[in-house]
Design a protein around this motif. Structure first.
Motif, PDB file in Angstrom:
ATOM      1  N   SER A  14      -8.968   3.815  -6.587  1.00 42.62           N
ATOM      2  CA  SER A  14      -9.865   2.702  -6.279  1.00 42.62           C
ATOM      3  C   SER A  14      -9.358   1.899  -5.082  1.00 42.62           C
ATOM      4  O   SER A  14     -10.122   1.505  -4.196  1.00 42.62           O
ATOM      5  CB  SER A  14     -10.027   1.797  -7.498  1.00 42.62           C
ATOM      6  OG  SER A  14     -10.852   0.695  -7.221  1.00 42.62           O
ATOM      7  N   LEU A  15      -8.050   1.690  -5.024  1.00 46.92           N
ATOM      8  CA  LEU A  15      -7.473   0.953  -3.905  1.00 46.92           C
ATOM      9  C   LEU A  15      -7.611   1.745  -2.603  1.00 46.92           C
ATOM     10  O   LEU A  15      -7.955   1.193  -1.552  1.00 46.92           O
ATOM     11  CB  LEU A  15      -5.994   0.655  -4.186  1.00 46.92           C
ATOM     12  CG  LEU A  15      -5.693  -0.341  -5.313  1.00 46.92           C
ATOM     13  CD1 LEU A  15      -4.199  -0.394  -5.598  1.00 46.92           C
ATOM     14  CD2 LEU A  15      -6.218  -1.729  -4.970  1.00 46.92           C
ATOM     15  N   LEU A  16      -7.331   3.037  -2.657  1.00 45.54           N
ATOM     16  CA  LEU A  16      -7.375   3.865  -1.453  1.00 45.54           C
ATOM     17  C   LEU A  16      -8.789   4.017  -0.899  1.00 45.54           C
ATOM     18  O   LEU A  16      -8.969   4.292   0.288  1.00 45.54           O
ATOM     19  CB  LEU A  16      -6.784   5.245  -1.737  1.00 45.54           C
ATOM     20  CG  LEU A  16      -5.261   5.299  -1.958  1.00 45.54           C
ATOM     21  CD1 LEU A  16      -4.837   6.696  -2.377  1.00 45.54           C
ATOM     22  CD2 LEU A  16      -4.527   4.871  -0.701  1.00 45.54           C
ATOM     23  N   GLN A  17      -9.802   3.854  -1.743  1.00 43.84           N
ATOM     24  CA  GLN A  17     -11.177   3.982  -1.256  1.00 43.84           C
ATOM     25  C   GLN A  17     -11.637   2.747  -0.506  1.00 43.84           C
ATOM     26  O   GLN A  17     -12.739   2.735   0.047  1.00 43.84           O
ATOM     27  CB  GLN A  17     -12.120   4.310  -2.430  1.00 43.84           C
ATOM     28  CG  GLN A  17     -11.967   5.743  -2.894  1.00 43.84           C
ATOM     29  CD  GLN A  17     -12.897   6.106  -4.036  1.00 43.84           C
ATOM     30  OE1 GLN A  17     -13.502   5.247  -4.663  1.00 43.84           O
ATOM     31  NE2 GLN A  17     -13.006   7.397  -4.316  1.00 43.84           N
ATOM     32  N   THR A  18     -10.804   1.711  -0.462  1.00 47.54           N
ATOM     33  CA  THR A  18     -11.070   0.586   0.429  1.00 47.54           C
ATOM     34  C   THR A  18     -10.646   1.011   1.835  1.00 47.54           C
ATOM     35  O   THR A  18      -9.536   1.521   2.022  1.00 47.54           O
ATOM     36  CB  THR A  18     -10.254  -0.650   0.010  1.00 47.54           C
ATOM     37  OG1 THR A  18     -10.588  -0.978  -1.334  1.00 47.54           O
ATOM     38  CG2 THR A  18     -10.558  -1.828   0.910  1.00 47.54           C
ATOM     39  N   PRO A  19     -11.523   0.857   2.850  1.00 54.15           N
ATOM     40  CA  PRO A  19     -11.226   1.385   4.187  1.00 54.15           C
ATOM     41  C   PRO A  19     -10.122   0.620   4.917  1.00 54.15           C
ATOM     42  O   PRO A  19     -10.366  -0.223   5.772  1.00 54.15           O
ATOM     43  CB  PRO A  19     -12.571   1.275   4.914  1.00 54.15           C
ATOM     44  CG  PRO A  19     -13.278   0.160   4.232  1.00 54.15           C
ATOM     45  CD  PRO A  19     -12.872   0.236   2.793  1.00 54.15           C
ATOM     46  N   ARG A  20      -8.871   0.901   4.528  1.00 54.04           N
ATOM     47  CA  ARG A  20      -7.724   0.299   5.198  1.00 54.04           C
ATOM     48  C   ARG A  20      -6.511   1.187   4.917  1.00 54.04           C
ATOM     49  O   ARG A  20      -6.579   2.125   4.113  1.00 54.04           O
ATOM     50  CB  ARG A  20      -7.448  -1.116   4.702  1.00 54.04           C
ATOM     51  CG  ARG A  20      -7.270  -1.230   3.196  1.00 54.04           C
ATOM     52  CD  ARG A  20      -6.573  -2.501   2.766  1.00 54.04           C
ATOM     53  NE  ARG A  20      -5.163  -2.477   3.118  1.00 54.04           N
ATOM     54  CZ  ARG A  20      -4.266  -3.366   2.652  1.00 54.04           C
ATOM     55  NH1 ARG A  20      -4.661  -4.342   1.861  1.00 54.04           N
ATOM     56  NH2 ARG A  20      -2.995  -3.307   2.995  1.00 54.04           N
ATOM     57  N   GLU A  21      -5.409   0.922   5.598  1.00 52.92           N
ATOM     58  CA  GLU A  21      -4.171   1.640   5.341  1.00 52.92           C
ATOM     59  C   GLU A  21      -3.293   0.802   4.423  1.00 52.92           C
ATOM     60  O   GLU A  21      -3.083  -0.394   4.655  1.00 52.92           O
ATOM     61  CB  GLU A  21      -3.448   1.942   6.650  1.00 52.92           C
ATOM     62  CG  GLU A  21      -2.259   2.880   6.476  1.00 52.92           C
ATOM     63  CD  GLU A  21      -1.761   3.410   7.799  1.00 52.92           C
ATOM     64  OE1 GLU A  21      -0.804   2.817   8.337  1.00 52.92           O
ATOM     65  OE2 GLU A  21      -2.343   4.392   8.308  1.00 52.92           O
TER      66      GLU A  21
END
Length: 352
Positions: A13-20
């Protein structure tokens, strides 16, 4: 967080936010060590999620586009936004919103919690879309019920109102949903008529999947294509229009204002283009679509389309002119017409 499946879902869920995401930040969010994060990233990669890692003091992890579409995790607000958008598009037979969109809506609504389904319905019921669709609006729940029956290969019961207003109850084996850009149609094998039929979805009500499974029959066309079957079925109910129209406007201007189902326009000179196509749509609908292009045009054929445009133009002129008797203008609109088709045996394909 010691529960590995729950931790993986939270990480995804965190990784699907568009950021590194720096590894240390992910470790802090999940209350684990950076080494555990590295192992979890490897697990996600094994599951098909393309996670990219960058090295260095400012390095981290981010989810990138891969060769296949992995499952998505949506929060409540995202799920509601997508469902409302899909419902709005599916309810109007907008060109480009086809069966795939309806399947996506059916899948999403199947897994939405009841509290979110209520929010989606409340939001849609409280808003009125301003659209330029030419077809009748459709309850998205009707589309999703039909799409689910098509995908699940379940027999479908529904009430149907034919073009002349006759009401009937049908039981059918749904084959495909087809969008023409102005309407949705169901191609199905009608068990009561023992023949293939096409149904306008805006005339369908109370669809109910019976739970009875079936093996799909072979569609009576060489290609087995539902769109081809619908085109042939509609052609039997009304004559085709062999269009020949010159527009006093550039081809790209006209093409942007005409449905793709009417065919492609060809440039014929500076600021002019021509449409030569065959249409199975109604005379009234084609006439209105030509008028909506918003430029000068000349119809070379067919003759009955020329006559209809003349009568329509005269009617609109009267509507815009003061009446000598009442001092007010009067006018009438035009509607679209469809016929009903019949067929028996395997010759196939009444259009209803």
């Amino acid at each position: 967080m010691t529960d590995t499946p729950a931790r993986l879902l939270k990480l995804l869920s965190l990784l699907q936010t568009p950021r590194e995401w720096p590894g240390t930040e992910l470790a802090g969010r999940l209350d684990v060590t950076p080494r555990t994060i590295r192992r979890d990233i490897d697990r996600l990669r094994d599951l098909g999620y393309p996670v990219e890692a960058t090295r260095g003091s400012v390095g981290g992890y981010r989810l990138v586009a891969g060769s296949a579409m992995p499952p998505l995790l949506l929060d409540d607000e995202e799920a509601v936004a997508i469902a409302v958008g899909l419902r709005a598009g599916a309810g109007h037979a907008i060109e480009g919103v086809d069966e795939a969109s309806v399947r996506a809506l059916a899948k999403l609504e199947q897994v939405l919690p009841s509290r979110l389904r209520h929010r989606v319905s409340s939001l849609q019921n409280a808003t009125v879309p301003l659209t330029r669709g030419d077809g009748s609006t459709i309850d998205p729940r009707t589309l999703t019920a039909i799409a689910s029956a098509v995908t699940g290969r379940e027999r479908l019961r529904f009430a149907y109102r034919s073009g002349d207003g006759t009401a009937s109850q049908r039981q059918a084996e749904p084959y495909r949903l087809v969008s023409t850009g102005s309407r949705w149609y169901l191609v199905a094998y009608d068990l009561g008529r023992e023949d293939w039929r096409t149904f306008r979805v805006d005339r369908v009500s109370d669809p109910f999947a019976t739970g009875s499974r079936f093996t799909p029959r072979e569609l009576p066309t060489e290609s087995g294509d539902a769109a081809e079957f619908l085109t042939r079925s509609m052609a039997r109910t009304q004559p085709e229009l062999h269009l020949d129209v010159t527009f006093r406007a550039p081809a790209d201007f006209v093409a942007a204002r005409l449905p793709a189902t009417l065919g492609a326009v060809e440039p014929t000179g500076e600021g002019t283009c021509r449409l030569r196509a065959v249409s199975a749509d109604s005379l009234e609908w084609v006439a209105l679509r030509l008028a909506l292009v918003d430029c000068e045009f000349e119809v070379h054929g067919p003759a009955h389309l020329v006559e209809h445009l003349g009568a329509l133009g005269a009617r609109l002129t009267r509507a815009a002119s003061p009446s000598s008797e009442t001092g007010t203008g009067t006018g009438t609109g035009t509607g679209t017409g469809t016929g009903t088709g019949t067929g028996t045996g395997t010759t196939g394909g009444g259009h209803e």
